[in-house]
Structures are given as C-alpha cells and as structure tokens.
Write an enzyme that holds these catalytic residues in place. Structure first.
Site, short mmCIF file in Angstrom:
data_model
loop_
_atom_site.label_atom_id
_atom_site.label_comp_id
_atom_site.label_asym_id
_atom_site.label_seq_id
_atom_site.Cartn_x
_atom_site.Cartn_y
_atom_site.Cartn_z
N GLU A 236 14.30 -40.31 0.18
CA GLU A 236 14.83 -40.60 -1.16
C GLU A 236 13.77 -41.20 -2.06
OE1 GLU A 236 14.43 -44.34 0.61
OE2 GLU A 236 15.41 -42.59 1.47
N ASP A 237 12.80 -41.92 -1.49
CA ASP A 237 11.78 -42.57 -2.31
C ASP A 237 10.94 -41.56 -3.07
OD1 ASP A 237 10.71 -41.64 0.06
OD2 ASP A 237 9.69 -43.50 0.58
N TYR A 238 10.59 -40.45 -2.41
CA TYR A 238 9.79 -39.41 -3.07
C TYR A 238 10.55 -38.81 -4.25
CZ TYR A 238 7.72 -34.80 -3.88
OH TYR A 238 7.19 -33.69 -4.47
#
Length: 394
Positions: A236-238
C-alpha cells in the site's frame, strides 16, 4: 561468428554502462547521506507553536521485547499538537494491555485505542488502520510501523520538511543498534545496499518510498479515495506514494532515519522479509528482473568480463579489485547512515557484508519461484500490477 562477435560487443557495452550507473549510485548516495542526514537545521522553517497538527496512526499486532519502549518514544515527543491513534485488530491481542498501560502512564497525551479494525480489502494493515484514519482530526497523518522508535524531535524534523509543495515526507529506513549477528546483518543491509538504491532513486526523481514512517497530507489521500483505495494492494505504501505524486505533489526525506528496533529478529526472518519485498517489486515493477545485476558479485563479474574483452585485463584480478572498492564504498555509506560509531567491529562488518551479498541472488530466485507471500496471519497470491488475492484454507 559475426553475430556472436556482435553479441559479445553489445554485452561489453552493457558492462561499461552498468559500471557507470552503479558507481554513480554509490557516489550519489554517499554524498547525499553526508550532506543531508543527521543534520541540525540552522534555521527553523516554522515557529514551533505554529507547526501543523499531526494524527499518528500506529498499526499494532502482537508484542515483542521492544514494543513498549518503542511505543513510549511516541508518547514523549516534543511537539505542540499531535494525537496518537493506536490500532489493533483483535481484542485478545497482547498489544492491547501494552497500549492501556501507556495510556494510563501518559494521561495528558492525546491518545486513543481502536480495537477491531474495519474490513475494506485484503490488506490487513489498512483494515487495522481504518477506524483510526476515520477518526483522525488533523490535516497531516503519520503512518508509522510498530517497530519504529523515535527521538523527541523526530516529528518536528518531519513537519519542517512538509513545505508548501510537498505532499509526503518519509524517513530512510535503518536499524537501531542491537545485539547478535542477525542484527548486524540487518544493519549492514539497511546501511549499504538499501540506501544506495533508495537514495539514488529519490535524488533522480524516481518516487521510492517505504511505509515504515510516512507523513502525508490527509486531504490529498482523501482525494485519492482515502485508505480504502489502497486496501486491494499488499504494498500500500508504494501506491499511496504514487497517488500523491500523480496529483503533482513533491516528496521530501527527513534528516532523521526511520529507526527500526524490533525485539524479534533472526537471519531467517531477515531472509523471508527480503524475499517478500522482492516478490512485491517484481509484480509492481517488471524492471525488477534486472535487480540482480546491481548486486556486487554479479555486477563485478559482468564488468570484469567487459574489461577483459575490451582491454585484455585479467578478469579475476579486476573482479577482486572491484569487489574491494565496492566493499570500501559500502563501509563509507554505512558509517554515514549510522551518523556515529558502529556497534560492531570491522571484521563483523566484513562477514555480514559477504554473507548479505552472497544471499542476494538466492533471495531473488526464491522470489521468482513462488508468487505467493505470507504476511502477518494471511497468505496472498500476487497479481501483475500489484493487486493480490487472499488464499483461504479450505
């Protein structure tokens, strides 16, 4: 024969291009670390009492020997206006008792505990954070993993980087000083190979962010659909970083590192983590298949062959000299990221560096072999593009 000669010439050109790119990455990351990290700003960008309010989202699952000391560093931040939103999925999680203990110890800190999560997708971290995100009252949200510890001025440093055109501030991942060879191995990786790629990508405009410690504008995330929009991804961070960048916002790196201080670590855990990260990169970014040639031993072989083919230099002598130069550059890089004396000897560094470099190709091949990953309590099958589906046991 002419076709073979042409292929060999092309491979030699590739070797020299590889040499130039990799050493450019070395120099960029070393110089950036020396100029940017661990620097006290001579001027404060914002008056202390006028710093923006921050909602800290803390996803928690389980406990380790360092959890309570890590969490406590967030309760003692020297910052005028912030809230701590502790998020735990299960009522029976032992982390609940740790949180209640800290809430009782620091009654004057604006902190709340959310238990139960909210199922919005396959990502367990997003599901866990949803109630906290929906309750956040400030315009900046700081998502920070449970294993991170901070200094009193860490949040001040991050918000000072959040200037008018910046939408995301992230910390370079690193590892705290701990005992044992597994800790040394992690520290060597996060002080050499990882920052070389991470920093050089960000310096050249490639948006490379890990979600261990990220400060983001909540209104921009809401424009992208909020946390719900990223629940279909494991990484999710990307995709959160990509959504912010797609809306024209810039990124900035904090001068302090994101200091990982997990109390549970081993060589096996490190290897599994590296394999999981590689699987995610392969599915999100097909160019990751070239990643092994950026590692010391394979790169030195390719460049050594190119030097032998063009200049008739002894390939093995060149290989050894190139590895030695890489080793020295990595040590310089590591001492810069550390920002002080290392907690292990040069011999420990040499052994850990050699083992880490030797593991690189094996980790990559293991990631290619099996497209499924295990994370937290679930197993997931990755799809091209970064989405995933949960594998349910029948």
């Amino acid at each position: 024969m002419a076709l073979l000669d042409l292929a060999m010439q092309g491979f030699a050109v590739f070797g020299f291009i590889l040499f130039f790119v990799l050493w450019l990455m070395h120099f960029m990351s070393i110089i950036y670390v020396r100029l940017h990290l661990h620097k006290k700003r001579s001027e404060v960008k914002q008056p202390f009492m006028q710093l923006a309010g921050v909602s800290l989202l803390k996803p928690l699952k389980g406990v380790d020997p360092n959890l309570i000391s890590n969490l406590e560093t967030f309760f003692t931040l020297d910052y005028p206006k912030y809230e701590i939103l502790l998020c735990i999925q299960d009522q029976d999680d032992p982390a609940v008792d740790v949180c209640k203990k800290l809430l009782g110890k620091y009654p004057n800190v604006d902190a709340r505990l959310f238990i139960g999560g909210k199922k919005v997708g396959i990502n367990p971290k997003i599901n866990n954070l949803m109630p906290g995100y929906e309750a956040a009252k400030y315009g900046l949200v700081w998502i920070c993993d449970s294993g991170i510890r901070v200094k009193p001025d860490t949040l001040t440093d991050m918000t000072n980087q959040m200037t008018e055109k910046v939408g995301l501030v992230h910390g370079l991942p690193y590892v705290a000083d701990r005992q044992g060879f597994a800790a040394t191995l992690e520290q060597v990786y996060f002080g050499t190979s990882h920052p070389r790629s991470y920093i050089s990508a960000n310096v050249t405009g490639i948006k490379c962010v890990t979600g261990m410690s990220c400060l983001m504008r909540k209104d921009v995330l809401d424009q992208a659909g909020g946390l719900v929009a990223f629940a279909q991804y494991i990484a999710e961070d990307y995709f959160m970083a990509k959504a912010i960048a797609d809306r024209g916002w810039k990124f900035s790196m904090a001068t302090q590192v994101a200091l990982q201080n997990s109390g549970s670590y081993s060589i096996g855990q490190f290897q599994s983590r590296m394999i999981r990260w590689t699987k995610l990169r392969i599915n999100m970014l097909p160019g990751t298949v070239l990643e092994p040639v950026s590692e010391c031993f394979l790169a030195s072989l390719i460049i050594g062959w190119a030097a032998h083919y063009v200049f008739r230099w002894d390939m093995m002598v060149f290989f050894m000299c190139h590895c030695l130069a890489w080793f020295i550059a990595d040590y310089i890089q590591l001492t810069g990221v550390q920002g002080g004396p290392l907690c292990f000897s040069k011999l420990d560094f040499a052994v850990a560096w050699f083992i880490r470099e030797s593991m690189a190709v094996q980790i990559f091949l293991s990631a290619l072999w099996d497209p499924t990953i295990s994370w937290r309590t679930g197993r997931y099958r990755l799809r091209c593009g970064g989405t995933a589906e949960e594998i349910l046991d029948v």
